[in-house]
Design an enzyme around this catalytic site. Structure first.
Site, mmCIF file in Angstrom:
data_model
loop_
_atom_site.group_PDB
_atom_site.id
_atom_site.type_symbol
_atom_site.label_atom_id
_atom_site.label_comp_id
_atom_site.label_asym_id
_atom_site.label_seq_id
_atom_site.Cartn_x
_atom_site.Cartn_y
_atom_site.Cartn_z
ATOM 1 N N SER A 221 0.842 -1.198 0.000
ATOM 2 C CA SER A 221 0.000 0.000 0.000
ATOM 3 C C SER A 221 0.872 1.241 0.000
ATOM 4 O O SER A 221 2.025 1.205 0.451
ATOM 5 C CB SER A 221 -0.900 0.014 1.233
ATOM 6 O OG SER A 221 -0.146 0.293 2.411
ATOM 7 N N ASP A 222 0.331 2.337 -0.506
ATOM 8 C CA ASP A 222 0.933 3.622 -0.201
ATOM 9 C C ASP A 222 0.734 3.853 1.294
ATOM 10 O O ASP A 222 -0.101 3.194 1.936
ATOM 11 C CB ASP A 222 0.304 4.742 -1.036
ATOM 12 C CG ASP A 222 1.240 5.921 -1.227
ATOM 13 O OD1 ASP A 222 2.160 6.087 -0.409
ATOM 14 O OD2 ASP A 222 1.054 6.680 -2.192
ATOM 15 N N TRP A 223 1.470 4.779 1.865
ATOM 16 C CA TRP A 223 1.489 4.930 3.320
ATOM 17 C C TRP A 223 0.123 5.360 3.843
ATOM 18 O O TRP A 223 -0.393 6.400 3.459
ATOM 19 C CB TRP A 223 2.592 5.890 3.708
ATOM 20 C CG TRP A 223 3.896 5.216 4.032
ATOM 21 C CD1 TRP A 223 4.685 5.448 5.125
ATOM 22 C CD2 TRP A 223 4.571 4.174 3.290
ATOM 23 N NE1 TRP A 223 5.794 4.612 5.106
ATOM 24 C CE2 TRP A 223 5.749 3.829 3.981
ATOM 25 C CE3 TRP A 223 4.287 3.490 2.110
ATOM 26 C CZ2 TRP A 223 6.629 2.842 3.560
ATOM 27 C CZ3 TRP A 223 5.169 2.507 1.667
ATOM 28 C CH2 TRP A 223 6.320 2.190 2.389
#
Length: 828
Positions: A221-223
């Site tokens: 995932s992106d953060w």
């Protein structure tokens, strides 16, 4: 080995691998000798595990749009190798780059971080970058998968596309990364695709990526960009970042034991994490050393070369390159002259080893002579100018800046991100910081004090409250949309007097879902006056030439917000116009992360687009100005004459910036030059445009065949440098179908060759295309189709400058089916 290791793992241990341990590392399973590894942001450097500002220093390479402008995969591969070396200095095994989203508009805040408006150019550069990085045992992470072409409401917005547009324009760089470069990691985007979060989109992550393309690496995932437990794991998201876990851990264990998530799905995801560890050598050597700042001379040289190779000469009446011996007085003007604008903002920013300003670069090129004068003239910063100097920080437990100081620190610039607490005992949801510094103004007058914060803050001058950002705080356009819009207040300061600036900051009581940031930025400046501009004008009048360094900086071109327009901010256009009026020998050097409108273009002698060229910015710009290097760049994005000429700017908010949580890509395939070809709107500068300091003759192109066969067709063009100095030339090949059952763009780039040719020499551009280069995607047929019939092969210097056309025939229809089901329709 991996399967045996996997069989020894408990369910709890397998689940543990599927979330980060902290902001930058994975989870270790020490019982089995599985140790954690670190990841680090890119794409123009390797920052390491510190804050987004400050931290251990790193080499700063040119921003991706400048790399796109170089059209040079070989040089990008070298950059990838160097970035892998930089990653190792930060004890990291995974580089979170490259960014390959398409330049859909001229306003995307991360336009600078992406290569191009064209999928073929983007794909070629992404493959080279990944190959370079991974050749050194470091994993590249191609991002953001998919549809992140704007920063507006990016954590909730749905990018709504039809499948043909998705497959022909936005997916090719990712497909090439998987099939050609064998990328080891992919990062999902924040946004939704047709209403479904990309981080849990089974069609995207499983049916297309893994089952159709055969991808065997991890998807992270992106953060803070994942949202669910079952849906994300079943959808195909392997790694939730950052840690500690929010939606995995006990929640996932319970979901497995209750039968809501198949145990085999967790096991397959855990295996992919183990495969990543094996690929980056973590089983052979999992040591993690202290981060180091290693300033390598070979990286300096490469950055300088890359910077010049990406600079685009947009206009030249013969004034460039400058003759050092013929200049007595040079006026170096503009807000970017003495300030080294080397990178964009957001997660791409790093603490560069050093930053060379254009003023320094010019003085270096002239051996420090006194022929150079400098006046800023005006400002272009989006936020008030940060305070530089000694800043003390005292951290307290609790939100009132009271009691025992838990931790003290020092800083040199008034910009702070607290992703992790500087001391473990501090509660990230219940702490405060008192910051103090001294400011001595150079002029008397009403100064602007600015304060932006994710959290709450108050700014005092000599204990007088000047800016209050406590009451009525609300989210705005700073710190990735997690901070407020900067509050500005005028306050009179007297020249030469020292003032104490104090800021009391407290963390928010609660952190909403999404990116969790505690941050603060404050600044002070004297606004631009008529006198400032007039001083620059007088300096230009008294000089042989005037070089104006204008554009934007990393507070405008940044992750977290889009641009308001395509104009130069502040009073820069006024400065250019007034300087050019008194000195027609004016040169404009632009630093922007994308196209701008240029109402002043006809009034200046030359224009160079320099982008954000990394830590060697000033030296690379001086190399081009004085002819030590060729301006090697060609535009990777069309520069329209005005914003409304852009295909995304239809006037309908659904198309841009979005409405009711959805942005609809109604322009379809008509992105960039495809749009200008279709509607006849003449661009200011076309895709692929760029001038040279020398001249070239092109031969008639030669094709290996006029019939497309299974082996493809090869095309050669001889390019002769008929000038008196070495230079670079770009040869582009477009495919133009004569007819089609489905609507198609007028022409599409399918191959290119960047040549470097010595004076008087000839080089040969070698291009090739395959039958799929003739194809379009037919969603109904579930196949790529190249129709039997006639095509033109268009040989061009840029999208508008066509040099020759060759006929090509495909005798029988070609099809290549796809296995993924149709892209689901849009859901709310």
């Amino acid at each position: 080995m991996l399967d045996q290791l996997l069989d020894r793992m408990t369910l709890e241990e397998q689940v543990a691998l599927l979330s980060g341990a902290d902001f930058w590392t994975t989870v270790a399973v020490e019982r089995l000798g599985i140790l954690k590894i670190k990841v680090t942001d890119g794409p123009n450097g390797a920052r390491g595990g510190g804050s987004l500002v400050g931290g251990v220093k790193s080499a700063c390479f040119p921003a991706a749009i400048g790399i796109g402008a170089a059209w040079n995969p070989g040089l990008v591969r070298e950059m990838g190798v160097a970035l892998a070396e930089e990653t190792k200095t930060k004890s990291a095994r995974v580089l979170l780059a490259p960014t390959v989203n398409i330049h859909r508009s001229g306003l995307n805040g991360r336009n600078f971080e992406c290569y191009s408006e064209d999928p073929v150019l983007t794909s070629a550069l992404a493959v080279a970058y990944i190959e370079g990085v991974q050749s050194q045992g470091i994993a590249a992470t191609i991002k953001h998968f998919i549809g992140n072409e704007s920063e507006i409401e990016r954590q909730t917005m749905s990018s709504d596309l039809d499948e043909r547009t998705l497959r022909e324009i936005y997916l090719p760089p990712f497909e090439a990364a998987v099939k050609q470069a064998g990328v080891w990691a992919i990062m999902s985007s924040y946004n939704r695709l047709n209403g479904v979060w990309t981080s849990e989109n089974r069609w995207l992550l499983t049916e297309l990526l893994r089952e159709e393309w055969g991808y065997d690496g991890i998807v992270m995932s992106d953060w803070f960009g994942s949202h669910t437990t079952e849906a994300s794991v079943i959808g195909g998201l392997d790694l939730e970042m950052p840690g500690p876990t929010r939606d995995r851990g006990d929640k996932l264990i319970t979901a497995v034991r209750e039968g809501r998530v198949p145990e085999e799905t967790v096991k397959a995801a855990a295996r992919r994490i183990l495969l990543l560890l094996e690929r980056v050598g973590a089983f052979a050597d999992a040591s993690m050393h202290e981060e180091k700042a290693i300033d390598r001379p070979e990286h300096r040289a490469l950055i300088r070369k890359l910077g010049a190779d990406g600079m685009v000469l947009l206009k030249n009446d013969g004034i460039l390159p400058l003759d050092k011996s013929a200049l007595d007085r040079i006026a170096v003007l503009g807000p970017n002259a003495a300030e080294p604008r080397v990178m964009g903002g957001g997660s791409a920013q790093i603490n560069a080893h050093y930053k060379v300003s254009p003023l320094e670069g010019i003085r270096n090129a002239l051996s420090g002579t006194n022929r150079v004068s400098h006046i800023m003239g005006c400002r272009n910063n989006r936020l008030t100018r940060m305070v530089e100097g000694e800043i003390s920080l005292d951290f307290f437990q609790g939100t009132r800046c009271e009691g025992t100081v838990v931790h003290s620190d020092q800083a040199q610039i008034s910009n702070f991100f607290w992703l992790d607490m500087p001391k473990a005992s501090l509660d990230p949801l219940d702490f405060s910081v008192r910051l103090k510094t001294t400011y001595r103004p150079e002029e008397s007058g009403n100064h602007l004090f600015g304060l932006a914060n994710a959290g709450l803050a108050r700014l005092y001058v000599d204990d007088v409250l000047v800016v209050d950002s406590y009451g009525g705080w609300k989210r705005g356009d700073n710190f990735f949309g997690n901070g407020n819009t900067e509050i500005r207040v005028e306050h009179f300061l007297e020249a030469g007097r020292s003032y104490e600036i104090r800021v009391d900051y407290r963390s928010p009581a609660e952190v909403e879902s999404g990116i969790r940031i505690r941050a603060l930025r404050f600044g002070v400046e004297l606004p631009t006056s008529d006198k400032d501009i007039q001083l620059a004008v007088e300096q230009a009048r008294a000089s042989d030439i005037a070089v104006l360094f204008v554009g934007r900086e990393g507070e405008w071109d940044t992750e977290g917000l889009d641009l308001p327009d395509m104009r130069l901010p502040g009073r820069q256009e006024e400065l250019i116009e007034k300087v050019a009026a008194v000195n027609p020998r004016s040169i404009v050097v632009l630093q922007t992360g994308g196209p701008i409108e240029m109402p002043w273009l006809d009034k200046v002698s030359a224009v160079i687009q320099a982008w954000y060229p990394g830590q060697e910015a000033g030296n690379a710009i001086a190399d081009v100005l004085f002819g030590a290097a060729e301006p090697g760049g060609r535009l990777p994005q069309t520069f329209p004459q005005r914003l409304t000429d852009n295909s995304a700017m239809t006037g309908d908010p659904k198309t841009y910036p979005g409405e009711s949580g959805h942005v609809v890509y109604t322009e379809g395939l008509a992105v960039g030059y495809r749009h200008h070809d279709a509607n006849g709107a003449k661009p200011l500068f076309p895709f692929g445009y760029g001038l040279s300091y020398t001249r070239f003759d092109w031969s008639a192109p030669r094709a290996s065949s006029r019939d497309m066969g299974s082996a493809g067709v090869a095309i050669e063009v001889d390019v002769t440098n008929i000038g008196d100095r070495a230079g670079g030339e770009l040869v582009q090949l477009y495919v133009k179908p004569k007819s089609s059952r489905l609507p198609r763009p007028v022409k599409e780039l399918k191959a290119f060759a960047k040549l470097h040719v010595a004076a008087g020499e000839t080089a040969t551009a070698k291009l090739s295309i395959a039958v799929r280069d003739l194809a379009y995607f037919d969603p109904q047929a579930r196949a790529w189709i190249a129709e039997a019939g006639d095509y033109d092969l268009v040989i061009a210097a840029n999208a508008e400058h066509i040099r020759a056309t060759l006929p090509l025939t495909l005798a029988s229809e070609w099809r290549e089916g796809v296995s993924a089901p149709p892209l689901p329709d849009v859901v709310d």
